[in-house]
Design a protein around this motif. Structure first.
Motif, PDB file in Angstrom:
ATOM      1  N   ALA A   1       3.020   1.984  -6.632  1.00  0.00           N
ATOM      2  CA  ALA A   1       3.762   3.219  -6.404  1.00  0.00           C
ATOM      3  C   ALA A   1       4.581   3.600  -7.629  1.00  0.00           C
ATOM      4  N   ALA A   2       5.162   2.590  -8.296  1.00  0.00           N
ATOM      5  CA  ALA A   2       5.959   2.852  -9.496  1.00  0.00           C
ATOM      6  C   ALA A   2       5.084   3.371 -10.632  1.00  0.00           C
ATOM      7  N   LYS A   3       3.904   2.792 -10.802  1.00  0.00           N
ATOM      8  CA  LYS A   3       3.032   3.224 -11.897  1.00  0.00           C
ATOM      9  C   LYS A   3       2.519   4.644 -11.687  1.00  0.00           C
ATOM     10  N   TYR A   4       2.109   4.962 -10.469  1.00  0.00           N
ATOM     11  CA  TYR A   4       1.483   6.252 -10.215  1.00  0.00           C
ATOM     12  C   TYR A   4       2.457   7.313  -9.700  1.00  0.00           C
ATOM     13  N   ASN A   5       3.730   6.931  -9.623  1.00  0.00           N
ATOM     14  CA  ASN A   5       4.785   7.875  -9.230  1.00  0.00           C
ATOM     15  C   ASN A   5       4.490   8.517  -7.879  1.00  0.00           C
ATOM     16  N   ILE A   6       4.107   7.683  -6.915  1.00  0.00           N
ATOM     17  CA  ILE A   6       3.895   8.125  -5.545  1.00  0.00           C
ATOM     18  C   ILE A   6       4.699   7.207  -4.631  1.00  0.00           C
ATOM     19  N   THR A   7       4.703   7.471  -3.344  1.00  0.00           N
ATOM     20  CA  THR A   7       5.502   6.658  -2.423  1.00  0.00           C
ATOM     21  C   THR A   7       4.720   5.419  -1.976  1.00  0.00           C
ATOM     22  N   PRO A   8       5.415   4.379  -1.528  1.00  0.00           N
ATOM     23  CA  PRO A   8       4.713   3.202  -0.993  1.00  0.00           C
ATOM     24  C   PRO A   8       3.792   3.543   0.176  1.00  0.00           C
TER      25      PRO A   8
ATOM     26  N   GLN B   1       2.147   6.359   0.576  1.00  0.00           N
ATOM     27  CA  GLN B   1       0.951   6.965  -0.008  1.00  0.00           C
ATOM     28  C   GLN B   1       0.040   5.896  -0.608  1.00  0.00           C
ATOM     29  N   VAL B   2       0.633   4.888  -1.240  1.00  0.00           N
ATOM     30  CA  VAL B   2      -0.170   3.785  -1.779  1.00  0.00           C
ATOM     31  C   VAL B   2      -0.931   3.093  -0.652  1.00  0.00           C
ATOM     32  N   ALA B   3      -0.236   2.775   0.432  1.00  0.00           N
ATOM     33  CA  ALA B   3      -0.872   2.070   1.547  1.00  0.00           C
ATOM     34  C   ALA B   3      -2.027   2.877   2.128  1.00  0.00           C
ATOM     35  N   ARG B   4      -1.813   4.166   2.341  1.00  0.00           N
ATOM     36  CA  ARG B   4      -2.847   4.982   2.962  1.00  0.00           C
ATOM     37  C   ARG B   4      -4.020   5.235   2.009  1.00  0.00           C
ATOM     38  N   ARG B   5      -3.722   5.397   0.728  1.00  0.00           N
ATOM     39  CA  ARG B   5      -4.802   5.668  -0.234  1.00  0.00           C
ATOM     40  C   ARG B   5      -5.605   4.404  -0.542  1.00  0.00           C
ATOM     41  N   LEU B   6      -4.951   3.250  -0.585  1.00  0.00           N
ATOM     42  CA  LEU B   6      -5.703   2.005  -0.767  1.00  0.00           C
ATOM     43  C   LEU B   6      -6.550   1.715   0.467  1.00  0.00           C
ATOM     44  N   THR B   7      -6.047   2.067   1.629  1.00  0.00           N
ATOM     45  CA  THR B   7      -6.853   1.909   2.849  1.00  0.00           C
ATOM     46  C   THR B   7      -8.141   2.730   2.739  1.00  0.00           C
ATOM     47  N   HIS B   8      -8.014   3.980   2.282  1.00  0.00           N
ATOM     48  CA  HIS B   8      -9.205   4.823   2.076  1.00  0.00           C
ATOM     49  C   HIS B   8     -10.122   4.199   1.020  1.00  0.00           C
ATOM     50  N   PHE B   9      -9.552   3.741  -0.087  1.00  0.00           N
ATOM     51  CA  PHE B   9     -10.336   3.188  -1.190  1.00  0.00           C
ATOM     52  C   PHE B   9     -11.152   1.978  -0.744  1.00  0.00           C
ATOM     53  N   PHE B  10     -10.505   1.038  -0.090  1.00  0.00           N
ATOM     54  CA  PHE B  10     -11.210  -0.183   0.293  1.00  0.00           C
ATOM     55  C   PHE B  10     -12.226   0.067   1.402  1.00  0.00           C
TER      56      PHE B  10
ATOM     57  N   MET C   1      -9.876  -2.415 -10.395  1.00  0.00           N
ATOM     58  CA  MET C   1     -10.923  -1.934  -9.491  1.00  0.00           C
ATOM     59  C   MET C   1     -10.887  -0.413  -9.379  1.00  0.00           C
ATOM     60  N   LEU C   2      -9.692   0.140  -9.286  1.00  0.00           N
ATOM     61  CA  LEU C   2      -9.570   1.598  -9.226  1.00  0.00           C
ATOM     62  C   LEU C   2     -10.182   2.243 -10.465  1.00  0.00           C
ATOM     63  N   GLU C   3      -9.890   1.644 -11.605  1.00  0.00           N
ATOM     64  CA  GLU C   3     -10.418   2.179 -12.869  1.00  0.00           C
ATOM     65  C   GLU C   3     -11.936   2.070 -12.912  1.00  0.00           C
ATOM     66  N   GLU C   4     -12.472   0.911 -12.493  1.00  0.00           N
ATOM     67  CA  GLU C   4     -13.923   0.701 -12.519  1.00  0.00           C
ATOM     68  C   GLU C   4     -14.653   1.669 -11.592  1.00  0.00           C
ATOM     69  N   GLN C   5     -14.017   2.016 -10.475  1.00  0.00           N
ATOM     70  CA  GLN C   5     -14.656   2.907  -9.513  1.00  0.00           C
ATOM     71  C   GLN C   5     -14.372   4.377  -9.803  1.00  0.00           C
ATOM     72  N   GLY C   6     -13.649   4.640 -10.895  1.00  0.00           N
ATOM     73  CA  GLY C   6     -13.321   6.018 -11.242  1.00  0.00           C
ATOM     74  C   GLY C   6     -12.409   6.675 -10.227  1.00  0.00           C
ATOM     75  N   ALA C   7     -11.544   5.882  -9.597  1.00  0.00           N
ATOM     76  CA  ALA C   7     -10.658   6.397  -8.548  1.00  0.00           C
ATOM     77  C   ALA C   7      -9.262   6.610  -9.105  1.00  0.00           C
ATOM     78  N   ASN C   8      -8.674   7.743  -8.777  1.00  0.00           N
ATOM     79  CA  ASN C   8      -7.321   8.070  -9.222  1.00  0.00           C
ATOM     80  C   ASN C   8      -6.386   8.010  -8.018  1.00  0.00           C
ATOM     81  N   LEU C   9      -5.476   7.044  -8.026  1.00  0.00           N
ATOM     82  CA  LEU C   9      -4.597   6.852  -6.878  1.00  0.00           C
ATOM     83  C   LEU C   9      -3.664   8.037  -6.651  1.00  0.00           C
ATOM     84  N   ARG C  10      -3.425   8.827  -7.705  1.00  0.00           N
ATOM     85  CA  ARG C  10      -2.511   9.984  -7.563  1.00  0.00           C
ATOM     86  C   ARG C  10      -3.096  11.077  -6.675  1.00  0.00           C
ATOM     87  N   ILE C  11      -4.416  11.228  -6.678  1.00  0.00           N
ATOM     88  CA  ILE C  11      -5.032  12.346  -5.960  1.00  0.00           C
ATOM     89  C   ILE C  11      -6.047  11.882  -4.913  1.00  0.00           C
TER      90      ILE C  11
END
Length: 513
Positions: free
Chosen positions: A124-131, A133-142, A321-331
C-alpha cells in the motif's frame, strides 16, 4: 569463558545484505604431529583450501557440511542457507503448482493464499493506495492466476495473541504463587471446540525437545518470567542455536503464520472434506526467515506428508509476480474478500467493507494486547489503551512508556494507583526489544538473573516486522529520503487500519465457544 560486562560488541549488522554469504568452514583434524610441525592454509584460484606444511607439502581440505539446522538466521543467511528454501518456496514454485493444477486434474489441489498485514502495508505504501485496496486487488490477481482462496492472517494473529496472553497470565500467577480464580476455565467447560482451537495455536514439541537438550529436563522450573515472544523465527533460531538457557522463557504459542497453517490444513480441510495434502497453502510474509519457520520439522504432518505452510513468498516476491504478469496494482480490478477469514465490518452508512486490524505496532501488537489483557485479568484494570505511538500520553495514568537508549528498545511500566494506605506500586514491566544489539543485552541480563521485565516482545529486525528483509524498498522518485523514514511511513500505513481487540473478533469467539 564468559565475557566481561564491560565489553561492548560493536559493528553489529541487523540488516540483510544480499552480497554477504554464509561462511562455510573447512574441517581440520589436529594431531600431535601437527602441533609439533605448524602448518598454514592457502586458497587457490578456484576457491579450494590447502594445508601447507613447513616442507612445502600440500593437502587439500574438505569443506565442512552445513545444513539449515545449523543456520543461526544471521544477516547473511538469505544468500546461503535460505537459498535452499528459496528454490522450494518462491513465486516460481507457486507458478509450477498453478500450472500442474491446470494440466493434471488427478493431482488437483486447492490453493490457499494467506496475506500478512505487514506485507499489505508495504504494498500500500509503494503504490499509494489503501490496505483494503491492496487486499481486494491481490485477491483478484491471485484468483485470476488460479488460486481458490485468499485470506488475511487477522484470525490467526488474534488466536495467537489470545493464547499468548493467557499463557502470560498463567506464568505470572505461577511466578507470584497466586492461585487463579476458582471460576471454571474454558478447558473445564468446553465441549471440544476450545481444545481444538488450542491445538491449532499451541506450538508442537520441537522446541521443547531443544530445551531438554540444552538445559536438562527441569529447565523450565523457576524460569517462568520473563516471557519472551515466539513469533519471530529469526529470533527463535538465534536463541535455539546460541542461547539455549532462554528457551524456557519463550512463549509456547505458534506464530500467526503457523496458526494459519493449522487452520487451513486442519479446520478447513475437515470442512472441505479433503486431506491436508490436497491443499497447497501459500503464505505472504515480510520476512525471509518465515521460509525457515515453515520448513521446521515440528510443523510437518508425517501421516499426511504435508507441511502446515507449503510455500512462503515475501512481499518483494509478490511485487515481482505483479511485474512479471504485467499487472499494475494501482489500477487493478478488485474482488470481494472472504467474509470469514478477513477481519472487517460493513460501514453502517455506506454499507462498504471496512478493514480491521490489531491494535499496536506493525509487529502485530503482541506486547500491547498481552499488557492490556494482563492488567484486566490480574488487577481488574479495564480499558487500558496501549495502541498509541511510543512516548505518547496514555489513557491510563498508571502506564508509562519510554524509549531506552534507542528507538528499538522501549519500556512499558504499569503502576497500581496510590491509595491512602500505600503509594503507587509498579506491577507489570514490559519491553519491546528489536534488533540484535538489544537482543544481546536482553539475553545477557536473563543469564545473569538481572532482567526486571515480565514480558519482552523480541524481534530480530530493527523497526520490527514492517522492516522485514522481504519488504519493499522506497520507490524511485519517492519523497521519502531515508530507510528510517520509509519504515516510519509503512508503520503509519499499517496503523491506518482500525485496531480492534482480538477478543472482539466474532470468529475467534465462535471458536472458543
Amino acid at each position: 569463558m564468559a565475557f566481561s560486562g564491560a565489553i561492548v560488541l560493536a559493528d553489529l549488522n541487523d540488516y540483510i545484505a544480499p552480497s554477504q554469504a554464509c561462511i562455510k568452514p573447512v574441517e581440520v583434524k589436529v594431531t600431535k604431529k601437527d602441533v609439533d610441525q605448524p602448518t598454514s592454509i592457502k586458497i587457490d584460484d578456484t576457491g579450494g583450501y590447502y594445508e601447507v606444511t613447513q616442507d612445502g607439502g600440500e593437502t587439500k581440505l574438505e569443506k565442512a557440511s552445513i545444513t539449515l539446522n545449523d543456520c543461526l538466521a544471521c544477516s547473511g543467511c538469505i544468500t546461503s542457507a535460505e537459498s535452499v528454501l528459496v528454490a522450494m518456496q518462491s513465486n516460481e514454485e507457486l507458478y509450477n503448482v498453478l500450472k500442474s493444477n491446470q494440466e493434471v486434474l488427478a493431482n488437483h489441489r486447492t490453493i490457499v493464499v494467506s496475506l500478512s498485514p505487514q506485507s499489505r502495508a508495504s504494498l500500500a505504501a509503494k503504490y499509494n493506495i489503501t490496505p483494503l485496496q491492496v487486499a481486494r486487488r491481490l485477491t483478484h490477481f491471485f484468483k485470476q492466476l488460479g488460486v481458490h482462496h485468499v485470506f488475511d492472517t487477522s484470525l490467526s494473529r488474534d488466536l495467537s495473541l489470545i493464547e499468548s496472553a493467557r499463557e502470560f497470565v498463567e506464568r505470572y500467577r505461577r511466578h507470584q504463587s497466586v492461585k487463579p480464580p476458582a471460576s471454571a476455565t474454558p478447558e473445564q467447560t468446553d465441549d471440544g471446540t476450545v481444545v481444538k482451537a488450542r491445538r491449532m495455536v499451541g506450538r508442537r514439541a520441537g522446541r521443547n525437545e531443544a530445551v531438554a537438550v540444552a538445559d536438562g529436563a527441569g529447565a523450565a522450573v523457576g524460569a517462568d518470567l520473563p516471557m519472551l515472544a515466539s513469533s519471530c523465527p529469526g529470533w527463535i533460531c538465534y536463541a535455539e542455536k546460541t542461547h539455549g538457557y532462554v528457551l524456557p522463557h519463550v512463549s509456547t504459542a505458534k506464530s500467526p503464520q503457523q496458526v494459519m497453517g493449522s487452520i487451513v490444513k486442519d479446520y478447513l480441510a475437515g470442512r472441505w472434506e479433503v486431506r491436508p495434502n490436497q491443499i497447497y497453502h501459500v503464505s505472504i510474509m515480510p520476512c525471509y526467515d518465515k521460509k525457515l519457520e515453515a520448513s521446521r520439522p515440528d510443523f510437518y504432518d508425517e501421516e499426511c506428508a504435508t507441511r502446515d505452510v507449503d510455500c512462503v513468498i515475501t512481499t518483494g516476491e509478490v511485487d515481482k509476480m505483479l511485474e512479471e504478469q504485467g499487472a499494475n496494482l494501482r489500477i487493478m480490478p478488485e474482488a470481494e474478500l472472504d467474509p470469514v477469514f478477513t477481519k472487517m465490518i460493513l460501514d453502517a452508512t455506506t454499507s462498504q467493507p471496512v478493514l480491521l486490524g490489531t491494535p499496536g505496532t506493525g509487529s502485530g501488537g503482541s506486547l500491547e494486547f498481552i499488557l492490556s489483557y494482563a492488567a484486566r485479568e490480574l488487577f481488574n484494570l479495564p480499558s487500558l489503551r496501549t495502541d498509541l505511538p511510543p512516548d505518547a500520553p496514555t489513557s491510563f495514568p498508571g502506564l508509562t512508556i519510554r524509549t531506552v537508549r534507542n528507538v528499538d528498545l522501549r519500556e512499558y511500566t504499569l503502576e497500581l494507583p496510590a491509595t491512602p494506605d500505600s503509594p503507587a506500586v509498579p506491577v507489570l514491566q514490559f519491553a519491546a526489544a528489536y534488533g540484535f544489539r538489544n537482543i544481546q543485552n536482553l539475553v545477557r541480563k536473563i543469564k545473569q538473573g538481572k532482567c526486571a521485565y515480565h514480558y519482552v516482545e523480541v524481534m530480530a529486525c530493527p523497526g520490527g516486522c514492517v522492516n522485514g528483509g522481504g519488504q519493499l524498498k522506497p520507490p524511485e522518485g519517492s519523497d521519502v529520503v531515508s530507510a528510517k523514514e520509509w519504515v516510519a511511513h509503512v508503520e503509519r500505513v499499517y496503523r491506518s487500519v482500525e485496531g480492534v481487540s482480538p477478543e472482539e473478533n466474532s470468529v475467534v469467539r465462535g471458536l472458543y465457544g
